[in-house]
Write a protein that holds these residues in place. Sequence first.
Motif, PDB file in Angstrom:
ATOM      1  N   ARG A 115       0.812  -1.219   0.000  1.00  0.00           N
ATOM      2  CA  ARG A 115       0.000   0.000   0.000  1.00  0.00           C
ATOM      3  C   ARG A 115       0.846   1.270   0.000  1.00  0.00           C
ATOM      4  NH1 ARG A 115      -5.411  -0.580   1.630  1.00  0.00           N
ATOM      5  NH2 ARG A 115      -6.094  -2.668   1.078  1.00  0.00           N
ATOM      6  N   LYS A 116       2.104   1.168   0.383  1.00  0.00           N
ATOM      7  CA  LYS A 116       2.985   2.339   0.446  1.00  0.00           C
ATOM      8  C   LYS A 116       4.349   1.931  -0.075  1.00  0.00           C
ATOM      9  CE  LYS A 116       2.181   5.683   2.480  1.00  0.00           C
ATOM     10  NZ  LYS A 116       1.626   6.999   2.155  1.00  0.00           N
ATOM     11  N   LEU A 117       4.814   2.641  -1.110  1.00  0.00           N
ATOM     12  CA  LEU A 117       6.148   2.408  -1.635  1.00  0.00           C
ATOM     13  C   LEU A 117       7.023   3.563  -1.156  1.00  0.00           C
ATOM     14  CD1 LEU A 117       7.287   0.127  -3.342  1.00  0.00           C
ATOM     15  CD2 LEU A 117       6.795   1.469  -5.379  1.00  0.00           C
ATOM     16  N   ILE A 118       8.173   3.236  -0.609  1.00  0.00           N
ATOM     17  CA  ILE A 118       9.048   4.215   0.017  1.00  0.00           C
ATOM     18  C   ILE A 118      10.407   4.190  -0.684  1.00  0.00           C
ATOM     19  CG2 ILE A 118      10.210   4.877   2.171  1.00  0.00           C
ATOM     20  CD1 ILE A 118       7.854   3.325   3.592  1.00  0.00           C
ATOM     21  N   ALA A 119      10.849   5.374  -1.086  1.00  0.00           N
ATOM     22  CA  ALA A 119      12.179   5.513  -1.670  1.00  0.00           C
ATOM     23  C   ALA A 119      13.095   6.112  -0.611  1.00  0.00           C
ATOM     24  CB  ALA A 119      12.130   6.414  -2.893  1.00  0.00           C
ATOM     25  N   VAL A 120      14.199   5.453  -0.350  1.00  0.00           N
ATOM     26  CA  VAL A 120      15.241   5.979   0.532  1.00  0.00           C
ATOM     27  C   VAL A 120      16.428   6.251  -0.389  1.00  0.00           C
ATOM     28  CG1 VAL A 120      16.677   5.565   2.554  1.00  0.00           C
ATOM     29  CG2 VAL A 120      14.348   4.612   2.461  1.00  0.00           C
ATOM     30  N   ILE A 121      16.532   7.492  -0.824  1.00  0.00           N
ATOM     31  CA  ILE A 121      17.488   7.858  -1.862  1.00  0.00           C
ATOM     32  C   ILE A 121      18.790   8.317  -1.221  1.00  0.00           C
ATOM     33  CG2 ILE A 121      17.932   9.431  -3.790  1.00  0.00           C
ATOM     34  CD1 ILE A 121      14.823   9.467  -4.172  1.00  0.00           C
ATOM     35  N   GLY A 122      19.838   7.580  -1.522  1.00  0.00           N
ATOM     36  CA  GLY A 122      21.157   7.930  -1.011  1.00  0.00           C
ATOM     37  C   GLY A 122      21.689   9.173  -1.694  1.00  0.00           C
ATOM     38  N   ASP A 123      22.140  10.126  -0.901  1.00  0.00           N
ATOM     39  CA  ASP A 123      22.763  11.362  -1.344  1.00  0.00           C
ATOM     40  C   ASP A 123      21.691  12.343  -1.842  1.00  0.00           C
ATOM     41  OD1 ASP A 123      24.383  13.424  -2.196  1.00  0.00           O
ATOM     42  OD2 ASP A 123      25.622  12.170  -3.493  1.00  0.00           O
ATOM     43  N   SER A 124      21.476  13.370  -1.068  1.00  0.00           N
ATOM     44  CA  SER A 124      20.472  14.376  -1.441  1.00  0.00           C
ATOM     45  C   SER A 124      20.830  15.083  -2.740  1.00  0.00           C
ATOM     46  CB  SER A 124      20.290  15.394  -0.307  1.00  0.00           C
ATOM     47  OG  SER A 124      21.515  16.035  -0.006  1.00  0.00           O
ATOM     48  N   GLY A 125      22.056  14.935  -3.213  1.00  0.00           N
ATOM     49  CA  GLY A 125      22.454  15.491  -4.498  1.00  0.00           C
ATOM     50  C   GLY A 125      22.122  14.596  -5.679  1.00  0.00           C
ATOM     51  N   ASN A 126      21.466  13.477  -5.432  1.00  0.00           N
ATOM     52  CA  ASN A 126      21.124  12.521  -6.483  1.00  0.00           C
ATOM     53  C   ASN A 126      19.855  12.984  -7.207  1.00  0.00           C
ATOM     54  OD1 ASN A 126      20.550  10.293  -8.070  1.00  0.00           O
ATOM     55  ND2 ASN A 126      20.927   8.799  -6.456  1.00  0.00           N
ATOM     56  N   ALA A 127      20.001  14.037  -8.003  1.00  0.00           N
ATOM     57  CA  ALA A 127      18.852  14.645  -8.682  1.00  0.00           C
ATOM     58  C   ALA A 127      18.169  13.676  -9.644  1.00  0.00           C
ATOM     59  CB  ALA A 127      19.297  15.898  -9.426  1.00  0.00           C
ATOM     60  N   ALA A 128      18.917  12.780 -10.265  1.00  0.00           N
ATOM     61  CA  ALA A 128      18.309  11.852 -11.218  1.00  0.00           C
ATOM     62  C   ALA A 128      17.307  10.929 -10.522  1.00  0.00           C
ATOM     63  CB  ALA A 128      19.386  11.033 -11.923  1.00  0.00           C
ATOM     64  N   SER A 129      17.682  10.383  -9.372  1.00  0.00           N
ATOM     65  CA  SER A 129      16.778   9.489  -8.663  1.00  0.00           C
ATOM     66  C   SER A 129      15.585  10.240  -8.077  1.00  0.00           C
ATOM     67  CB  SER A 129      17.521   8.730  -7.561  1.00  0.00           C
ATOM     68  OG  SER A 129      16.692   7.731  -7.009  1.00  0.00           O
ATOM     69  N   VAL A 130      15.842  11.399  -7.506  1.00  0.00           N
ATOM     70  CA  VAL A 130      14.742  12.215  -6.977  1.00  0.00           C
ATOM     71  C   VAL A 130      13.772  12.546  -8.108  1.00  0.00           C
ATOM     72  CG1 VAL A 130      14.128  14.444  -5.955  1.00  0.00           C
ATOM     73  CG2 VAL A 130      16.037  13.118  -5.012  1.00  0.00           C
ATOM     74  N   GLY A 131      14.296  12.970  -9.260  1.00  0.00           N
ATOM     75  CA  GLY A 131      13.447  13.309 -10.402  1.00  0.00           C
ATOM     76  C   GLY A 131      12.679  12.126 -10.934  1.00  0.00           C
ATOM     77  N   ASP A 168      -4.245   3.915   2.843  1.00  0.00           N
ATOM     78  CA  ASP A 168      -4.741   3.661   4.200  1.00  0.00           C
ATOM     79  C   ASP A 168      -6.259   3.850   4.322  1.00  0.00           C
ATOM     80  OD1 ASP A 168      -4.949   6.421   4.033  1.00  0.00           O
ATOM     81  OD2 ASP A 168      -3.585   6.821   5.709  1.00  0.00           O
ATOM     82  N   ARG A 169      -6.960   3.920   3.181  1.00  0.00           N
ATOM     83  CA  ARG A 169      -8.417   4.106   3.226  1.00  0.00           C
ATOM     84  C   ARG A 169      -9.173   2.844   3.600  1.00  0.00           C
ATOM     85  NH1 ARG A 169      -7.423   6.606  -1.927  1.00  0.00           N
ATOM     86  NH2 ARG A 169      -8.467   4.787  -2.790  1.00  0.00           N
ATOM     87  N   THR A 170      -8.544   1.677   3.398  1.00  0.00           N
ATOM     88  CA  THR A 170      -9.192   0.409   3.721  1.00  0.00           C
ATOM     89  C   THR A 170      -8.184  -0.511   4.395  1.00  0.00           C
ATOM     90  OG1 THR A 170      -8.647  -0.613   1.596  1.00  0.00           O
ATOM     91  CG2 THR A 170     -10.755   0.561   1.718  1.00  0.00           C
ATOM     92  N   ALA A 171      -8.695  -1.520   5.071  1.00  0.00           N
ATOM     93  CA  ALA A 171      -7.812  -2.525   5.676  1.00  0.00           C
ATOM     94  C   ALA A 171      -7.192  -3.379   4.557  1.00  0.00           C
ATOM     95  CB  ALA A 171      -8.591  -3.413   6.633  1.00  0.00           C
TER      96      ALA A 171
END
Length: 175
Positions: A115-131, A168-171
Amino acid sequence: MPTIRPSRETDVPAIAALYADYVLHSTCTFEVDPPSPADMAARRAEVLGRGLPWLVLEETGQLLGYAYCNWFKPRPAYRYSAENSIYLAAAAQGRGLGRQLLAELAAQAEAAGVRKLIAVIGDSGNAASVGLHRSLGFEPVGTIRSCGWKFDRWLDIVLMEKTLGDGDRTAPRAQ
């Protein structure tokens, strides 16, 4: 034409080699020692054992990338929230293939009950992954400053999330 398919055991050496290049030369992962093919096989088995997708991108028989998701944390309560990982070979970058691969991963994760996909992107300068993540509807939820030390410098991580399906709208359905 590149294709996206479920990973196979025979893909593991190429997956390990692609990831090793990231470990040794990039800050998008905070691992400092490349895992062996046996380690990668064990990681893949854990993901698949949880009913989650591990996909590869290939073209003319060459592995150009892979993506998977696994529980955000190891405790069972997190089984509906998964952290995604995506890695592309240089030959695949800038061609829109990462977007296709991550979109397919999200679709398969949703089908698996995530229900929730989470990205933990290494290096805040990683503009390609953030984008990339932003282009697929991931929203930033925070930055943890200076939490990793690699290549003799402190690195941040960027956290992004994407709600899948009913969120999170339903179980969730029983697993």
